[in-house]
Design a protein around this motif. Structure first.
Motif, PDB file in Angstrom:
ATOM      1  N   VAL A   1       0.552  -0.637  -0.232  1.00 14.27           N
ATOM      2  CA  VAL A   1       0.377   0.446  -0.142  1.00 14.27           C
ATOM      3  C   VAL A   1       0.728   1.455   0.163  1.00 14.27           C
ATOM      4  CG1 VAL A   1      -2.203  -0.745   0.803  1.00 14.27           C
ATOM      5  CG2 VAL A   1      -0.627  -0.709   2.872  1.00 14.27           C
ATOM      6  N   SER A   2       0.213   1.889  -0.569  1.00 16.14           N
ATOM      7  CA  SER A   2       1.376   3.856  -0.802  1.00 16.14           C
ATOM      8  C   SER A   2       0.519   4.360   0.619  1.00 16.14           C
ATOM      9  CB  SER A   2       0.329   4.477  -1.816  1.00 16.14           C
ATOM     10  OG  SER A   2       1.637   6.125  -2.028  1.00 16.14           O
ATOM     11  N   LEU A   3       1.805   4.313   1.888  1.00 17.20           N
ATOM     12  CA  LEU A   3       1.409   5.186   2.672  1.00 17.20           C
ATOM     13  C   LEU A   3       2.881   5.434   3.525  1.00 17.20           C
ATOM     14  CD1 LEU A   3      -0.037   2.666   5.258  1.00 17.20           C
ATOM     15  CD2 LEU A   3      -1.304   4.768   4.378  1.00 17.20           C
ATOM     16  N   THR A   4       2.641   6.823   3.368  1.00 19.50           N
ATOM     17  CA  THR A   4       3.397   7.664   3.800  1.00 19.50           C
ATOM     18  C   THR A   4       4.162   8.501   5.171  1.00 19.50           C
ATOM     19  OG1 THR A   4       2.935   9.595   3.783  1.00 19.50           O
ATOM     20  CG2 THR A   4       3.804   8.856   1.781  1.00 19.50           C
ATOM     21  N   ALA A   5       5.238   8.381   5.755  1.00 20.73           N
ATOM     22  CA  ALA A   5       5.755   9.042   6.840  1.00 20.73           C
ATOM     23  C   ALA A   5       5.456  10.312   7.146  1.00 20.73           C
ATOM     24  CB  ALA A   5       6.674   8.334   7.715  1.00 20.73           C
ATOM     25  N   ASP A   6       5.294  11.150   8.052  1.00 19.07           N
ATOM     26  CA  ASP A   6       5.873  12.471   7.792  1.00 19.07           C
ATOM     27  C   ASP A   6       7.238  12.475   8.266  1.00 19.07           C
ATOM     28  OD1 ASP A   6       3.399  14.295   7.323  1.00 19.07           O
ATOM     29  OD2 ASP A   6       2.081  13.448   9.367  1.00 19.07           O
TER      30      ASP A   6
ATOM     31  N   VAL B   1       0.587   1.287  11.895  1.00 18.56           N
ATOM     32  CA  VAL B   1       0.489   1.861   9.872  1.00 18.56           C
ATOM     33  C   VAL B   1      -0.099   2.019  10.263  1.00 18.56           C
ATOM     34  CG1 VAL B   1       0.110   0.967   7.534  1.00 18.56           C
ATOM     35  CG2 VAL B   1       2.205   0.600   9.132  1.00 18.56           C
ATOM     36  N   VAL B   2      -1.425   3.429   8.922  1.00 19.95           N
ATOM     37  CA  VAL B   2      -2.446   3.148   9.591  1.00 19.95           C
ATOM     38  C   VAL B   2      -3.336   3.612   8.596  1.00 19.95           C
ATOM     39  CG1 VAL B   2      -4.120   5.640  10.500  1.00 19.95           C
ATOM     40  CG2 VAL B   2      -2.237   4.935  11.933  1.00 19.95           C
ATOM     41  N   TRP B   3      -4.425   2.485   8.014  1.00 21.61           N
ATOM     42  CA  TRP B   3      -5.043   3.020   6.608  1.00 21.61           C
ATOM     43  C   TRP B   3      -5.941   4.223   7.393  1.00 21.61           C
ATOM     44  CZ3 TRP B   3      -4.334   2.777   2.382  1.00 21.61           C
ATOM     45  CH2 TRP B   3      -4.874   2.686   1.007  1.00 21.61           C
ATOM     46  N   GLY B   4      -5.792   5.699   7.091  1.00 23.27           N
ATOM     47  CA  GLY B   4      -6.873   6.639   7.538  1.00 23.27           C
ATOM     48  C   GLY B   4      -5.995   7.530   7.689  1.00 23.27           C
ATOM     49  N   LEU B   5      -6.278   8.474   8.474  1.00 24.88           N
ATOM     50  CA  LEU B   5      -5.178   9.442   8.584  1.00 24.88           C
ATOM     51  C   LEU B   5      -4.929   9.905   9.929  1.00 24.88           C
ATOM     52  CD1 LEU B   5      -7.561  12.135   6.679  1.00 24.88           C
ATOM     53  CD2 LEU B   5      -5.314  11.497   5.871  1.00 24.88           C
ATOM     54  N   HIS B   6      -4.278  11.020  10.357  1.00 23.50           N
ATOM     55  CA  HIS B   6      -3.577  11.244  11.790  1.00 23.50           C
ATOM     56  C   HIS B   6      -3.522  12.038  12.152  1.00 23.50           C
ATOM     57  CE1 HIS B   6      -0.123  12.224   9.955  1.00 23.50           C
ATOM     58  NE2 HIS B   6      -0.029  12.895  10.368  1.00 23.50           N
ATOM     59  N   ARG B   7      -4.056  13.218  13.202  1.00 24.02           N
ATOM     60  CA  ARG B   7      -4.100  14.408  13.495  1.00 24.02           C
ATOM     61  C   ARG B   7      -2.593  14.222  14.570  1.00 24.02           C
ATOM     62  NH1 ARG B   7      -8.728  16.078  17.519  1.00 24.02           N
ATOM     63  NH2 ARG B   7      -9.151  14.609  18.718  1.00 24.02           N
ATOM     64  N   ASP B   8      -1.980  15.749  15.163  1.00 26.11           N
ATOM     65  CA  ASP B   8      -1.168  16.496  16.089  1.00 26.11           C
ATOM     66  C   ASP B   8       0.627  16.040  15.526  1.00 26.11           C
ATOM     67  OD1 ASP B   8      -3.284  16.477  17.454  1.00 26.11           O
ATOM     68  OD2 ASP B   8      -3.282  14.540  18.846  1.00 26.11           O
TER      69      ASP B   8
ATOM     70  N   ILE C   1       7.206  12.453  19.300  1.00 25.80           N
ATOM     71  CA  ILE C   1       7.358  11.860  20.161  1.00 25.80           C
ATOM     72  C   ILE C   1       8.634  10.846  19.689  1.00 25.80           C
ATOM     73  CG2 ILE C   1       6.395   8.912  20.261  1.00 25.80           C
ATOM     74  CD1 ILE C   1       3.931  11.048  20.680  1.00 25.80           C
ATOM     75  N   GLY C   2       8.848  11.247  17.785  1.00 25.88           N
ATOM     76  CA  GLY C   2      10.048   9.863  17.154  1.00 25.88           C
ATOM     77  C   GLY C   2       9.631   8.966  16.297  1.00 25.88           C
ATOM     78  N   LEU C   3       8.351   8.253  17.112  1.00 28.27           N
ATOM     79  CA  LEU C   3       7.615   7.021  16.485  1.00 28.27           C
ATOM     80  C   LEU C   3       6.954   7.212  15.024  1.00 28.27           C
ATOM     81  CD1 LEU C   3       7.938   3.997  18.351  1.00 28.27           C
ATOM     82  CD2 LEU C   3       5.632   4.237  18.090  1.00 28.27           C
ATOM     83  N   PRO C   4       7.745   6.123  13.941  1.00 29.25           N
ATOM     84  CA  PRO C   4       7.280   6.148  12.476  1.00 29.25           C
ATOM     85  C   PRO C   4       5.700   5.911  12.319  1.00 29.25           C
ATOM     86  CG  PRO C   4       9.308   4.541  13.011  1.00 29.25           C
ATOM     87  CD  PRO C   4       8.662   4.979  14.181  1.00 29.25           C
ATOM     88  N   VAL C   5       5.095   6.490  12.160  1.00 23.01           N
ATOM     89  CA  VAL C   5       4.309   6.550  11.654  1.00 23.01           C
ATOM     90  C   VAL C   5       3.182   6.604  10.839  1.00 23.01           C
ATOM     91  CG1 VAL C   5       1.721   7.649  12.241  1.00 23.01           C
ATOM     92  CG2 VAL C   5       3.269   7.602  14.678  1.00 23.01           C
TER      93      VAL C   5
ATOM     94  N   SER D   1       0.662   6.513   7.617  1.00 25.66           N
ATOM     95  CA  SER D   1      -0.431   7.257   7.034  1.00 25.66           C
ATOM     96  C   SER D   1      -0.973   7.394   5.559  1.00 25.66           C
ATOM     97  CB  SER D   1      -1.172   8.106   7.594  1.00 25.66           C
ATOM     98  OG  SER D   1      -0.513   9.059   7.630  1.00 25.66           O
ATOM     99  N   LEU D   2      -2.305   7.286   5.292  1.00 23.44           N
ATOM    100  CA  LEU D   2      -3.146   8.575   4.383  1.00 23.44           C
ATOM    101  C   LEU D   2      -2.466   9.996   4.360  1.00 23.44           C
ATOM    102  CD1 LEU D   2      -6.211   6.070   3.228  1.00 23.44           C
ATOM    103  CD2 LEU D   2      -3.732   6.664   2.198  1.00 23.44           C
ATOM    104  N   GLY D   3      -2.472  10.498   5.610  1.00 19.03           N
ATOM    105  CA  GLY D   3      -2.155  11.591   5.348  1.00 19.03           C
ATOM    106  C   GLY D   3      -2.273  12.099   7.094  1.00 19.03           C
ATOM    107  N   ALA D   4      -2.446  13.920   6.865  1.00 16.02           N
ATOM    108  CA  ALA D   4      -3.376  13.997   8.352  1.00 16.02           C
ATOM    109  C   ALA D   4      -4.774  15.291   8.210  1.00 16.02           C
ATOM    110  CB  ALA D   4      -2.281  15.704   9.131  1.00 16.02           C
ATOM    111  N   ILE D   5      -5.372  15.199   9.081  1.00 20.13           N
ATOM    112  CA  ILE D   5      -6.437  15.929   9.601  1.00 20.13           C
ATOM    113  C   ILE D   5      -7.086  17.077  11.055  1.00 20.13           C
ATOM    114  CG2 ILE D   5      -8.053  14.100   9.466  1.00 20.13           C
ATOM    115  CD1 ILE D   5      -9.839  15.730   7.462  1.00 20.13           C
ATOM    116  N   PRO D   6      -7.353  18.168  11.072  1.00 22.98           N
ATOM    117  CA  PRO D   6      -7.374  18.216  12.235  1.00 22.98           C
ATOM    118  C   PRO D   6      -7.755  17.668  13.264  1.00 22.98           C
ATOM    119  CG  PRO D   6      -6.978  20.246  10.678  1.00 22.98           C
ATOM    120  CD  PRO D   6      -7.757  19.074   9.884  1.00 22.98           C
ATOM    121  N   THR D   7      -9.612  17.149  12.643  1.00 23.07           N
ATOM    122  CA  THR D   7     -10.736  17.033  13.935  1.00 23.07           C
ATOM    123  C   THR D   7     -10.292  15.132  13.192  1.00 23.07           C
ATOM    124  OG1 THR D   7     -12.846  16.328  13.465  1.00 23.07           O
ATOM    125  CG2 THR D   7     -11.573  15.915  11.649  1.00 23.07           C
ATOM    126  N   GLY D   8     -10.948  14.802  15.343  1.00 24.45           N
ATOM    127  CA  GLY D   8     -10.709  13.757  15.424  1.00 24.45           C
ATOM    128  C   GLY D   8     -12.238  12.737  14.973  1.00 24.45           C
TER     129      GLY D   8
END
Length: 232
Positions: free
Chosen positions: A32-37, A101-108, A115-119, A121-128
């Motif tokens: 799957v095509s996911l990226t880390a920030d 590994v997140v099949w969805g979005l993250h925030r923060d 924190i330094g832990l690889p995450v 995901s498909l990207g970021a968005i502000p809302t939970g």
């Protein structure tokens, strides 16, 4: 293969090498095509979860985790909410996980970087999440990432090219095969750098002549006969 050995050996490989090894071994290529920030490679046993709107499923999963596991979050690829934030990532780190590994979005995002832990995901968005759905019975045993169903019988590997899943019971074989592909490619690259073109190395003119005589001959078949690895 221990988690430390897996991390060490994957450090000298790429997901592309592993994907090519899957092709060579006739193992389904589950990518799957996911990226880390932030830069960060990731390797570990899948710790599957299905997110339905609350962080409690992650907390329950952490109680079952082993050191070096990777939390794999199935949020159905949703792009209207973040299902992972800094507290979940911080708790994952405290539980000894290697990353997420997140099949969805993250925030923060800024806090996650700190924190330094690889995450991945498909990207970021502000809302939970603004919902709370029923928790499936298999929410802690399987996750669907893209078109692939994965479980703790799988290993996940991730780098700048994306994410690949491989069966845990074949990881030794696939890592060894990936290393052989890497070594072949490095030899080929060194020869190009020293003046021997890739076309010369793979006898491309010979292939064209053979294909003219046998239109069914593929370049991959030609390469396999000569130990080439540039396409798999």
């Amino acid at each position: 293969m221990t988690p430390d050995e897996l991390t060490s050996r994957f450090a000298a490989l790429t997901t592309a090498h592993v994907a090519d090894a899957c092709v060579r071994a006739k193992v389904p290529v589950r990518c799957v095509s996911l990226t880390a920030d932030q830069p960060g490679r990731l390797a570990g046993r899948v710790l599957p979860t299905q997110h339905v709107g609350s962080v409690d499923v992650f907390l329950e999963a952490f109680g079952r985790a082993e050191a070096g596991d990777v939390l794999v979050v199935d949020n159905a690829g949703r792009r209207d909410e973040a299902c992972v934030g800094d507290l979940a990532v911080l708790e994952a780190k405290a539980a000894g996980l290697a990353g997420l590994v997140v099949w969805g979005l993250h925030r923060d995002t800024a806090d996650i970087r700190a924190i330094g832990l690889p995450v991945y995901s498909l990207g970021a968005i502000p809302t939970g999440p603004l919902r709370l759905d029923p928790l499936p019975a298999d929410a802690l045993t399987t996750a669907t990432i893209g078109e692939w169903a994965v479980s703790n019988q799988d290993v996940v590997l991730a780098d700048d090219d994306g994410v690949v899943f491989v069966p845990a019971d074949r990881v030794d074989e696939l890592i060894a095969l990936a290393e052989s592909i890497r070594d072949t490619e490095r030899r080929q690259a060194a020869l190009v750098a020293s003046g021997t073109s890739l076309r010369e190395q793979v006898r491309f003119d010979e292939y064209l002549a053979a294909r003219a005589a046998d239109p069914g001959l593929t370049f991959r078949a030609h390469l396999r006969a000569r130990g080439g690895a540039i396409e798999e």
